[in-house]
Design an enzyme around this catalytic site. Sequence first.
Site, PDB file in Angstrom:
ATOM      1  N   HIS A 139      40.117 -96.168  69.959  1.00 37.31           N
ATOM      2  CA  HIS A 139      41.415 -96.255  69.580  1.00 37.31           C
ATOM      3  C   HIS A 139      41.729 -97.122  68.136  1.00 37.31           C
ATOM      4  O   HIS A 139      40.832 -98.072  68.295  1.00 37.31           O
ATOM      5  CB  HIS A 139      42.159 -96.673  70.370  1.00 37.31           C
ATOM      6  CG  HIS A 139      43.801 -96.895  70.349  1.00 37.31           C
ATOM      7  ND1 HIS A 139      44.319 -97.802  69.667  1.00 37.31           N
ATOM      8  CD2 HIS A 139      45.055 -96.117  70.696  1.00 37.31           C
ATOM      9  CE1 HIS A 139      45.715 -97.597  69.664  1.00 37.31           C
ATOM     10  NE2 HIS A 139      45.942 -96.534  70.125  1.00 37.31           N
ATOM     11  N   ILE A 140      42.138 -96.482  67.463  1.00 36.97           N
ATOM     12  CA  ILE A 140      42.779 -97.611  66.077  1.00 36.97           C
ATOM     13  C   ILE A 140      44.064 -97.770  66.166  1.00 36.97           C
ATOM     14  O   ILE A 140      44.987 -96.636  66.271  1.00 36.97           O
ATOM     15  CB  ILE A 140      41.966 -96.978  64.820  1.00 36.97           C
ATOM     16  CG1 ILE A 140      42.293 -95.621  64.511  1.00 36.97           C
ATOM     17  CG2 ILE A 140      40.372 -97.230  64.796  1.00 36.97           C
ATOM     18  CD1 ILE A 140      42.061 -94.910  63.099  1.00 36.97           C
TER      19      ILE A 140
ATOM     20  N   MET B 173      51.783 -94.554  63.372  1.00 38.65           N
ATOM     21  CA  MET B 173      51.263 -94.928  65.095  1.00 38.65           C
ATOM     22  C   MET B 173      49.760 -94.888  64.709  1.00 38.65           C
ATOM     23  O   MET B 173      49.025 -95.005  63.860  1.00 38.65           O
ATOM     24  CB  MET B 173      51.791 -93.541  65.738  1.00 38.65           C
ATOM     25  CG  MET B 173      53.336 -93.717  65.982  1.00 38.65           C
ATOM     26  SD  MET B 173      53.876 -92.273  67.009  1.00 38.65           S
ATOM     27  CE  MET B 173      54.142 -90.923  65.829  1.00 38.65           C
ATOM     28  N   CYS B 174      49.056 -94.869  65.928  1.00 40.28           N
ATOM     29  CA  CYS B 174      47.744 -95.037  66.004  1.00 40.28           C
ATOM     30  C   CYS B 174      46.879 -93.532  66.083  1.00 40.28           C
ATOM     31  O   CYS B 174      47.712 -92.814  65.804  1.00 40.28           O
ATOM     32  CB  CYS B 174      47.657 -95.710  67.688  1.00 40.28           C
ATOM     33  SG  CYS B 174      48.490 -97.015  67.792  1.00 40.28           S
ATOM     34  N   GLN B 175      45.756 -93.817  65.913  1.00 36.38           N
ATOM     35  CA  GLN B 175      44.819 -92.518  66.295  1.00 36.38           C
ATOM     36  C   GLN B 175      43.851 -92.811  67.519  1.00 36.38           C
ATOM     37  O   GLN B 175      43.218 -93.763  67.850  1.00 36.38           O
ATOM     38  CB  GLN B 175      44.130 -92.367  65.071  1.00 36.38           C
ATOM     39  CG  GLN B 175      45.093 -91.823  64.047  1.00 36.38           C
ATOM     40  CD  GLN B 175      44.268 -90.994  62.424  1.00 36.38           C
ATOM     41  OE1 GLN B 175      43.222 -90.547  62.788  1.00 36.38           O
ATOM     42  NE2 GLN B 175      44.811 -90.807  61.549  1.00 36.38           N
TER      43      GLN B 175
END
Length: 267
Positions: free
Chosen positions: A77-78, A1-3
Site C-alpha cells: 500500500h502507498i 487517495m491511496c493505491q
Amino acid sequence: MCQLLGMNSSKLASVQFSLEGFVRRGGETDEHRDGWGIAYFEGNAHQLFQDPLPASVSPLAEAMRRVPVRSRNIIAHIRKATQGAVELANCHPFARELWGRSWVFAHNGNLPANELPLDGRFSPVGTTDSEHAFCFMLQELERRFGARQPHTEALHEALELLNRQIAELGSFNYLLSCGQGLFAHCSTSLYHVERAYPFSQASLIDCDLRVHFGHLNHLDDSMCVIATKPLTTGEDWAAFAPGELRYFTGGTLAPGGRARRTPSMAI
C-alpha cells in the site's frame, strides 16, 4: 487517495517486478507521499513492514526491492492521507488476529468512521478511517460466525453484505487476506492480471523496465496481481466492476470470482 498492490500465487513467489513500478508512485510518478507498507504470509502468520516516508525514497522500500520477500500472498500500500496524521501508526497494511489466523487489510478510499460503531474487541491503533473500518469488519464477522472460522463461501457472502453496508458511506476499495487466499473489493477502481503459461512480456508504466515472464517461471506457475491502476503495458488487465468482490486462490481467480465451499475450515 491511496493505491493498492496485491499478489496471490500458486507457489512461493516475489512481487519484485511489480513493486519496482509501484513504489515509484509513492512520490516520484504520483502523489502518494504519506507512507507505505507491505505484508506477506508465512503459513498462518504474517510479516509486516511499514514506513511513514514516501515509498520512492524509503530505505525500507529500497531494501525490500534488493532482497524481495517470497510468499503466496502479499499486500502492499502507498498512502495519500485523507484522515489521520502522516505517522507510522497510520501506515497500511493493518493486521489483527481472528480465528487463530493473522488477517491483513489495506484500503483505498474515504469513509466517515463514526458511522461504524466498535464494541472494543477490535480497536484501532492509529487514527485512519481505514483501520477503523477493518476493525468493524472483523467485529461483525466474529459476531456472525462466533469462534469458528466459516467456509470460504460463507465468508464471501458475509463480506459482500459488509461491503454494501460500508460502501454506502464512501469509497471502499480493499485487499484482505489470512494467507490462504486473497479477497479484493472494488468501489471505484481496481484491476487484476493473471500471469500464467503462455507467459508474455510486460513493461512497467512508471519506469524503464521490462521482463518476459517465461524466462522467470516454470510452465505450471501461476500468479495474479491486483492493483488500483494497471502497472504494466503488454498485459491484459481486467477491470473490476464497482461493488465487485473477487477471490484469488492458487494463483488464479476463483471461478466466477467467488469463493467456493471447501471440506476444510481453512480458507
